[in-house]
Structures are given as structure tokens and as C-alpha cells.
Design an enzyme around this catalytic site. Sequence first.
Site, PDB file in Angstrom:
ATOM      1  N   HIS A 155       0.833  -1.195   0.000  1.00  0.00           N
ATOM      2  CA  HIS A 155       0.000   0.000   0.000  1.00  0.00           C
ATOM      3  C   HIS A 155       0.871   1.250   0.000  1.00  0.00           C
ATOM      4  O   HIS A 155       1.925   1.279   0.626  1.00  0.00           O
ATOM      5  CB  HIS A 155      -0.884   0.017   1.246  1.00  0.00           C
ATOM      6  CG  HIS A 155      -1.894  -1.089   1.262  1.00  0.00           C
ATOM      7  ND1 HIS A 155      -2.981  -1.108   0.421  1.00  0.00           N
ATOM      8  CD2 HIS A 155      -1.967  -2.224   1.993  1.00  0.00           C
ATOM      9  CE1 HIS A 155      -3.691  -2.204   0.649  1.00  0.00           C
ATOM     10  NE2 HIS A 155      -3.097  -2.904   1.601  1.00  0.00           N
ATOM     11  N   SER A 181       3.076  -4.433   3.934  1.00  0.00           N
ATOM     12  CA  SER A 181       3.776  -3.262   3.403  1.00  0.00           C
ATOM     13  C   SER A 181       4.765  -2.722   4.423  1.00  0.00           C
ATOM     14  O   SER A 181       5.853  -2.275   4.079  1.00  0.00           O
ATOM     15  CB  SER A 181       2.778  -2.153   3.070  1.00  0.00           C
ATOM     16  OG  SER A 181       1.638  -2.670   2.448  1.00  0.00           O
TER      17      SER A 181
HETATM   18  C1  LIG Z   1      -7.318 -10.701   4.283  1.00  0.00           C
HETATM   19  C2  LIG Z   1      -6.054  -9.949   4.507  1.00  0.00           C
HETATM   20  C3  LIG Z   1      -5.541  -9.112   3.522  1.00  0.00           C
HETATM   21  C4  LIG Z   1      -4.390  -8.379   3.739  1.00  0.00           C
HETATM   22  N1  LIG Z   1      -3.872  -7.648   2.729  1.00  0.00           N
HETATM   23  C5  LIG Z   1      -2.743  -6.919   2.951  1.00  0.00           C
HETATM   24  C6  LIG Z   1      -2.171  -6.162   1.911  1.00  0.00           C
HETATM   25  O1  LIG Z   1      -2.615  -6.205   0.769  1.00  0.00           O
HETATM   26  N2  LIG Z   1      -1.101  -5.389   2.178  1.00  0.00           N
HETATM   27  C7  LIG Z   1      -0.555  -5.350   3.415  1.00  0.00           C
HETATM   28  O2  LIG Z   1       0.389  -4.611   3.622  1.00  0.00           O
HETATM   29  N3  LIG Z   1      -1.042  -6.123   4.412  1.00  0.00           N
HETATM   30  C8  LIG Z   1      -2.115  -6.906   4.193  1.00  0.00           C
HETATM   31  N4  LIG Z   1      -2.615  -7.681   5.186  1.00  0.00           N
HETATM   32  C9  LIG Z   1      -1.910  -7.736   6.435  1.00  0.00           C
HETATM   33  C10 LIG Z   1      -0.687  -8.636   6.355  1.00  0.00           C
HETATM   34  O3  LIG Z   1      -0.975  -9.817   5.666  1.00  0.00           O
HETATM   35  C11 LIG Z   1      -0.246  -8.967   7.748  1.00  0.00           C
HETATM   36  O4  LIG Z   1      -0.075  -7.764   8.436  1.00  0.00           O
HETATM   37  C12 LIG Z   1       1.069  -9.696   7.801  1.00  0.00           C
HETATM   38  O5  LIG Z   1       1.056 -10.846   6.981  1.00  0.00           O
HETATM   39  C13 LIG Z   1       1.320 -10.096   9.224  1.00  0.00           C
HETATM   40  O6  LIG Z   1       2.507 -10.815   9.301  1.00  0.00           O
HETATM   41  P1  LIG Z   1       2.919 -11.483  10.654  1.00  0.00           P
HETATM   42  O7  LIG Z   1       4.277 -12.001  10.436  1.00  0.00           O
HETATM   43  O8  LIG Z   1       2.691 -10.539  11.758  1.00  0.00           O
HETATM   44  O9  LIG Z   1       1.846 -12.637  10.892  1.00  0.00           O
HETATM   45  P2  LIG Z   1       1.777 -14.118  10.313  1.00  0.00           P
HETATM   46  O10 LIG Z   1       2.115 -14.190   8.901  1.00  0.00           O
HETATM   47  O11 LIG Z   1       0.474 -14.663  10.741  1.00  0.00           O
HETATM   48  O12 LIG Z   1       2.939 -14.835  11.083  1.00  0.00           O
HETATM   49  C14 LIG Z   1       2.860 -15.233  12.418  1.00  0.00           C
HETATM   50  C15 LIG Z   1       3.586 -16.524  12.536  1.00  0.00           C
HETATM   51  O13 LIG Z   1       3.700 -16.881  13.895  1.00  0.00           O
HETATM   52  C16 LIG Z   1       3.577 -18.262  14.015  1.00  0.00           C
HETATM   53  N5  LIG Z   1       3.207 -18.588  15.375  1.00  0.00           N
HETATM   54  C17 LIG Z   1       2.032 -18.347  15.994  1.00  0.00           C
HETATM   55  N6  LIG Z   1       2.053 -18.811  17.236  1.00  0.00           N
HETATM   56  C18 LIG Z   1       3.273 -19.365  17.428  1.00  0.00           C
HETATM   57  C19 LIG Z   1       3.884 -20.034  18.518  1.00  0.00           C
HETATM   58  N7  LIG Z   1       3.257 -20.232  19.683  1.00  0.00           N
HETATM   59  N8  LIG Z   1       5.148 -20.478  18.355  1.00  0.00           N
HETATM   60  C20 LIG Z   1       5.813 -20.298  17.192  1.00  0.00           C
HETATM   61  N9  LIG Z   1       5.264 -19.678  16.140  1.00  0.00           N
HETATM   62  C21 LIG Z   1       4.014 -19.214  16.257  1.00  0.00           C
HETATM   63  C22 LIG Z   1       2.509 -18.588  13.015  1.00  0.00           C
HETATM   64  O14 LIG Z   1       2.532 -19.942  12.643  1.00  0.00           O
HETATM   65  C23 LIG Z   1       2.857 -17.664  11.873  1.00  0.00           C
HETATM   66  O15 LIG Z   1       3.695 -18.265  10.924  1.00  0.00           O
HETATM   67  C24 LIG Z   1      -3.756  -8.456   4.972  1.00  0.00           C
HETATM   68  C25 LIG Z   1      -4.241  -9.300   5.950  1.00  0.00           C
HETATM   69  C26 LIG Z   1      -5.376 -10.063   5.709  1.00  0.00           C
HETATM   70  C27 LIG Z   1      -5.853 -11.018   6.718  1.00  0.00           C
END
Ligand SMILES: Cc1cc2nc3c(=O)[nH]c(=O)nc-3n(C[C@H](O)[C@H](O)[C@H](O)COP(=O)(O)OP(=O)(O)OC[C@H]3O[C@@H](n4cnc5c(N)ncnc54)[C@H](O)[C@@H]3O)c2cc1C
Lengths: 421, 482
Positions: free
Chosen positions: B49, B342
Site C-alpha cells: 500500500h 507493506s
Molecule cells: C485478508 C487480509 C488481507 C491483507 N492484505 C494486505 C495487503 O494487501 N497489504 C498489506 O500490507 N497487508 C495486508 N494484510 C496484512 C498482512 O498480511 C499482515 O499484516 C502480515 O502478513 C502479518 O505478518 P505477521 O508475520 O505478523 O503474521 P503471520 O504471517 O500470521 O505470522 C505469524 C507466525 O507466527 C507463528 N506462530 C504463531 N504462534 C506461534 C507459537 N506459539 N510459536 C511459534 N510460532 C508461532 C505462526 O505460525 C505464523 O507463521 C492483509 C491481511 C489479511 C488477513
Amino acid sequence: MLDLIVIGGGPAGLAAACSAHEHGLKNILIIERGAELGGILNQCIHNGFGLHIFKEELTGPEYAARFIEKLKGTGISVMTNTMVLKITPEKQVHIVNPSQGYRILHAKALLLAMGCRERTRGALCIPGERPAGILTAGAAQRYVNIEGFLPGKRVVILGSGDIGLIMARRMTLEGAKVLACVEIMPYSSGLNRNIVQCLRDFDIPLYLSHTVTDIKGRRRLERVIISKVDKELKAIPGTEIEFECDTLLLSVGLIPENELSAEAGIEIDWKTNGLIVYDNMETSVPGIFAAGNVVHVHDLADFVTEESMRAGACAAEYVQNGERAGETVKTVKGFGIGSLVPHKIRKEASKGKIEFYFRVNESFKNRSVIIESNNFTLARFKRKVMVPGEMERVTLDRACIPESGEITVKIENEDGGNEND
Amino acid sequence: MFDVVIIGCGVVGAAAAYELSKYGISAAVLEKENDVASGTSKANSGIIHAGYDPEPGTLMAKLNVRGAYLAGELCRKLDVPYKQIGSLVLAFDERDMASVRQLYERGRTNGVKDLELLDAEQVRLIEPNACKSVCGALFAADAAIICPWEYTLALAETAVKNGVKLYLNSPVRSISPLPSGGYRLFSDGAYWDTRFILNAAGVHADDIHNMAAEPEFSITPVRGEYFLMDKCESKRAAHILFGVPGEFGKGVLVAPTVHGNLIVGPGTEPVDDKENTGTTYGGLDYVKQTALKAVPSIDFHRCIRNFSGLRAVSDTDDFIVRENAGAKGFIDIAGIKSPGLSAAPAIAEMAVELLQSSGLKLERKERIVDSRKRIRFKGLSPDEKNELIMRNPAYGNVICRCETVTEGEILDALSGPIPPQSIDGVKRRTGSGLGRCQGGFCGPKILSIIAREKKQEPVEILQDKAGTFVLTDETKTGGSHA
Ligand SMILES: Cc1cc2nc3c(=O)[nH]c(=O)nc-3n(C[C@H](O)[C@H](O)[C@H](O)COP(=O)(O)OP(=O)(O)OC[C@H]3O[C@@H](n4cnc5c(N)ncnc54)[C@H](O)[C@@H]3O)c2cc1C
Ligand SMILES: Cc1cc2nc3c(=O)[nH]c(=O)nc-3n(C[C@H](O)[C@H](O)[C@H](O)COP(=O)(O)OP(=O)(O)OC[C@H]3O[C@@H](n4cnc5c(N)ncnc54)[C@H](O)[C@@H]3O)c2cc1C
């Protein structure tokens, strides 16, 4: 330059190549991406092939072997393990394989015989969770018959296509429990003989007018929920039936594999994904012919063979005598007709009778098939039963075809009449 | 004892690992699933974005703009599919137009460059498939599409190449403080000691927080469902097309993907189960109806897959990136909903700063790996293809017919820095099975390749996560090729 390149070494490609050779072509090449010739027949180890052509019951591999045998001594070249990546209207064929790399071949004519692929869960938009254990019946057939592995033990089958029916029996014989075959339409899309031999003989219930409405399981499939559907094919709340199972096989239709054709600008019927062909099996690009499932999905390999022999002969004629011009008559799907081949006829451009292949879009009993032009009936064919699951064929004398305009193929009305007669 | 342990290997954990791998410390990532990008980071819209959405002054605003700026350069360095195609927020009436103008102002305040207000005529010119009733739009030239799982993978792989340890299949179950400072993290039958923790556990970030301190926030998973359409539908949109934002997010979008498909979604629906990534008839229908209002010509029969992802929505309405009040050296990175993808590299920078201010000494390494390149057969010229196949014939064996992925590329993936443990793991690394037949053709072939290379039995091979077995038994006769 080659005379003819045949793309795909299934029953269509094999028969077309043999026939083109019989009609005088020398320089023919068959290109097949698999390790062996035979196409989808290689995984069809059940009986039921060849009843029309050889008047005996063969298995798929046996049926294919008859044609592979015929290739010997013809000088027809074969490249296996070779993927065609692109074709052009100028009849160039881009191929890739491990031993020769990426090459561009050129021929006077092409014959497309790439077959079809199966519709997947994604195409149906079945909601629910996305566990392992959901696969197409054809993929299951490959795992069981070629790789020697069972994809599951408690099975629900969605769709009553032939491959699903065959797999219901196959999985049962392998010790799996097939709980149900579920079909959204009020009729089966498979051959009647398969309903009897693959479901009834094994007491597998067939749920007509039902579909899968939910899928449960995070890792491996645990349950599917089916519901009855109304006339608009919408699920009726309150009619849910739940099955505990680890496998869902999809037998929900085949899609002609025409990505290469589309990229080359060849005309496609976007409703079926099949190629649009003339009566001589030529596509919208002169010199590019097609046969088999890439044109329209067949139930019987025998019909594929017949159609492909014709295509091969016409391709040979093209190479020998050049392009066919002439007035075009369009064929039109009338009442009761779901799909129809050929799409176009050039009366003067070819010889021999005209074969119409079609499927009805609902079940009919004791009705006639009518071919008409300008409200004038050209021919009438009585049929005891016609069902969407079975492809029908009628033959018309070329002399009957008008010089131009349209020809309609239709099913007569309920009162036995023809509203235009 | 590690200096830093990161919990979770989504895009945020991976970006943090990448950032930390530039310094001379010991770091590890613990991921509960059998691959990186197994959570929200593989199931989202894949949009970088521009940054006009978030409320000015929020962390989201700051980190989005900075993260989007970093993403372009990272994708180039690390060979991640990325295309700056620009986005449009479409307005269909005066009320929408007011929102669009507000977004424009917000974007300017947030420091987003290249924003433009378009009238109906201008929109129609660049987006002919948009609904005729469109009356204007906000155009953001900087918005880009990206492959979210390859982004995550590329960051994680580079971190691993620079010495970060990645432990897959390692769910953190409990955390206890060590008497001498630092923490012990327990998983099933294993534990790790560390001085600092980065909690990047996505929708589970509150659970992880609560293992070490008093609850401070809670995360609600808000599900978004999608349609992924066949390549023949990709021309329906030239840009990323949004409606005006709603309560939970940016509404349903229609956009081309970097793989050449069209993506349509997501809906917004709070769910109570943090693993519930199913789809529902109602949810999908909502997405469909909303998308058709913006682009009426989408042919939903050309769908090749549905999926859903879970937004990690916290009760604070902004990203939470801070040291845990009750646990020194424990840094929460929570509530990372959209635009988390992003913002990820900027979130990582901020996390590193927080580690420093909490007492972690950081010194840049003299040399690090900061590039990545993989062979993508399909995109090569005929000559390049030939050269490759002559060098290694496995590149002449096309395994995935829809996406033209070769055995050579699959073998590359299997011997990569983070080897895949499943068929979908191969898919995320090579693109095999992403296409219209959804692995119907290549699935069995890839299964055999994995079994052969890893010397496993076919019945042991997984579709995706642990427990997703593809096959259950051998047949009675063992098949014709067995
Ligand atoms: C429908 C949707 C559309 C989106 N579109 C966009 C977009 O177009 N552009 C944008 O910028 N953002 C977008 N987002 C947001 C973006 O996808 C997320 O902000 C981002 O992927 C988050 O990354 P993360 O690493 O925090 O979470 P995650 O990818 O969920 O990673 C967390 C990880 O932690 C692991 N985990 C959990 N608990 C434990 C545990 N106890 N021990 C070890 N590991 C654990 C999980 O298995 C997972 O792999 C969107 C989100 C959604 C849901
Ligand atoms: C799973 C299944 C089960 C069936 N069971 C029966 C049955 O029991 N009885 C019966 O009578 N009929 C059966 N049929 C129908 C009948 O076998 C088919 O109609 C027939 O095989 C179609 O022949 P074909 O040559 O058109 O296609 P196929 O047999 O599919 O052959 C197409 C060939 O083209 C090759 N190809 C495709 N694209 C490329 C490319 N780009 N480069 C190189 N090669 C390519 C493929 O590898 C394949 O070998 C079945 C069909 C299927 C799909």
C-alpha cells in the site's frame, strides 16, 4: 520441414497420425509430454474400451497398445517426455525436453490432440476448510493405478462423471469404503453401464440433486456436508447430511486443454473451452486440425478414434492439396442440445458424410433428433433414450447440406412434432 | 543462549530476522508450522500500500510509508516478484468522493508521494472495465503488487544464510524468565534460552505475550475470503482497484497478481477461532457481489481457488510495537493487521531500535549476504533455456504444465537454504501448482520427486502443514510402476 506435427500421444493423436500416414503423409511427428504414448488410457486399467472399433473389450492400455503397434514400420517419429510450450498460426511448435533442450519445429500442418484436464474444487467454489484429501478422480486414478497408492479409506465422490464412478469401484476393490456419490443434477453425468457396474453392484448410494456445501478438517479431511438443491441448483437449508470421511474425490467435469490454442489465437468455444472446428476437424486457423477431447469431451475412446482418423485424413488432404475455401454453413444448437460438433461445415470443401456429435442438455425418452435448415427437415433419427452423460452421433449425407446459411440440430418437442414442420 | 529469539516466521518475523542478521549477534526464529509464511503472510491481498489509508500520526501511517519505500529495493535485491502498478480507490457517488478526497489529504499528511485525484473520464481511460457509474478516484502511483510468501521466504532465507537459526515445527508453549536474566522458551520436547524476545506470532501474539506478562491487549482474528481467478481474467483490472474503506479494512479489491492472475477479495468477518481459515458461501458471495459493483465483467466461473486469511486486529486500533511493560527485553510486535505486509521492513527496523534501547549491543557485520537469485525457467529466452538445459537436463523436464515449472527448479528449491517439507512448500518456492489445474497434474509428480530426494516413503509426504498426508496406504498390487 515436417508434413504434420501431432501434439499429444493419446488415442486421438495416435489415430490421427496413423490415418494421416495411411492417407499418404510421410513426415509425421507425434509429441507427447508423458513418458509413454497412450494418454489418459494408461491409467484406465478397467475393461470397456474398443467395443465399437475392435468388437472386443479391452483395457485402456491394451486399447492404446493396438495403435502404438500400428505405428511400427510407418516411419512416424515419436518424441516422448517432450512438452509443447507454444504453437503459432504459422505452424511453429516450441518444444522442450531434457535431451534436446528448447527447440522450435515447423510443419505444413498441425493436429491438436492435447486432451483435457479435470475441473477442480476451485472452479466449483466449494466453501469450507482446505484440508488434504480432496483431489480429482483422475488424480486418484493415477495414484492408485500407476503409482500404487491409495489416497484414502473413507470416500465421498462429488459428481457422477465416469471417472468418479470407475474410481468408486476401484477404491472399493482396494478396500476403501465409498460412502456416497453425490450429483448436483437430477440425472447422472456418467454412462448408465457405469452407474450399474460401479455403484449399484457395490451398494454405493447415489444422491441426485445434492451437492457438497461444506468441508471440515484442518489437516486431513474429516467430514463433508452435502445438501439437497432446488431447481436453481441452490442448496436447501435443513437438508444437510454429514459424512465422516478422509477423502473427497471430484468428478465434476473435464475441460479441454486449450491454453496453447488460445495463445495462438485459435477460436475457442468459451463455454466448453473446446475448439471450434469445421466438418473436416480443421480449426479457425487453416492447416491446424484438432481431434479428441481437446475439441469436445468424449465418453468413449472408440468415438475419439473415429473422429481422429477423420481428422488425420483431412490433415493429409490439406498438406497434399492445400487450403480449403468455400461457403460456410453454421451449425446451431436447437432445443435440447447442450453441445454440438462440428460448429461449421464447408459443403464443397470436403468429401464423405458429415458426422454430428452432440450431447442433450436434459434426459429424453422416445424422441427424435431433427436436423433442419430454413425450417425444412433434412433428417430425423429416432432414439429410445438420450441422456446428457452420453454423447450421441448422427450422420448426414453431404448432399443434404444447403449451400450457405445455417443448420439446426434439435430434439423434437414432447408431442412428437416439430413446431416448424 | 541466543541474544534474540523471534517467535513466528511470518513476514514480520522474517523481516526482523533479516534485519538482525546484519549484526554480529546470535539469533533464532521459532515457527510452529513446518514452513515460513504459513499464517497470514501467505493469505492476503499481496499489496504494498502507498500509505494514504492509516490515520496520520499512527504507527501504521509511519511504518507503512517507510516499509513500502524499503520493499521495492528489497524485492530487487532478493529477487521477489514485485510490480508497481498503482492503485485506484474508486468512488461511485458523492459520499464516496468525499471519502476519496479525505484519503488524498491523509496521504499527503502521511508523506505519500504521487497521489492524484481523477475524474470519471480519467478513470475510464486507464481502467476501462470499471463500472460505468464510477465518478472519480484516488490514484496512487506507488502502490505495488508483490508475492507475499516469496517475500517472506526471501527475507527468511537471507537471514538463514547470514547465520540466523530457523526452527520449524517449534510452537512456543510456555515462557519462563531465567534467574540470571533472559528467558527460556519451551516447545514440545525442546527449549531455547535467550536474552531478548521478539513476539511476532501474528494472531497468536496476545497468547505469547500472556505467557510472560499480564495481559495488555487482545487479538481478534478478522477473516477475509478471496477468489483467485484464472489468468484469462487478469485483464479485468490494470491497477489495484479498491472501493472506499469500511470499518475493518480497505474493502473488497480487484487486482492483478504478480503471477498473472486476478485476485478478488477480501471480505471482513470477525471469527472466534484463530486457525479458522475456511471459506463460507455467504462470505464468498459478499465478496463476489461487492466486486461486481466495481468491475461488472468479472467471470466468476473462471475461479481457480478460494482461500481466506486472518487479520490480527488488536483492541488498540494501531500496530503495537513496544517493549512489554512487565517483561524486560520482551518486545511485542502485535496487532499487525493490514498494512502489515507493506510495513514489515520498517517494523523490523523499529524492533531493532527497541532491542538496542533495551540494552542489546549491535555491531554491523563486515560482510553479509544481501542478494538472492533463483532460476525462473518460464521467463527465460529460448537461448537461455537451452543453455540451462544443456548444463542440467532437469531444467528440460516440465513438471507443472500450467506455470511451466521444471524439475530443475524443484530440485533447486529442495536444496535451498530452507528446504520445503511439503508439496505446498514446493509450490511456495517454485510456483508449481499455482495455476488453473491447482496441482492436479503436477501434484503426484512432485510427491514422487520429494519422496525420491528426501528418501521418504510416498505415504509420508505432506500436502502442506504437519498431518496433511496425501496418501494413506499402498494398494494391494502396488500399481503398475511400483
Ligand atoms: C485478508 C487480509 C488481507 C491483507 N492484505 C494486505 C495487503 O494487501 N497489504 C498489506 O500490507 N497487508 C495486508 N494484510 C496484512 C498482512 O498480511 C499482515 O499484516 C502480515 O502478513 C502479518 O505478518 P505477521 O508475520 O505478523 O503474521 P503471520 O504471517 O500470521 O505470522 C505469524 C507466525 O507466527 C507463528 N506462530 C504463531 N504462534 C506461534 C507459537 N506459539 N510459536 C511459534 N510460532 C508461532 C505462526 O505460525 C505464523 O507463521 C492483509 C491481511 C489479511 C488477513
Ligand atoms: C480419467 C479418464 C478416464 C476415462 N475412462 C474411459 C473409459 O473407461 N472408457 C472409455 O471408452 N473412455 C474413457 N475415457 C475417455 C477417453 O479415454 C478419452 O476420451 C480419450 O482418452 C481422449 O483421448 P485424447 O487423445 O483426446 O486425450 P488424452 O488421452 O488425454 O491424450 C492427450 C495427450 O496429450 C498430451 N499432451 C497434452 N498437452 C500436451 C503438451 N502441451 N505437450 C505434449 N503433450 C501434451 C497428454 O500428455 C496426453 O497424453 C476416460 C477419460 C478420462 C480423462
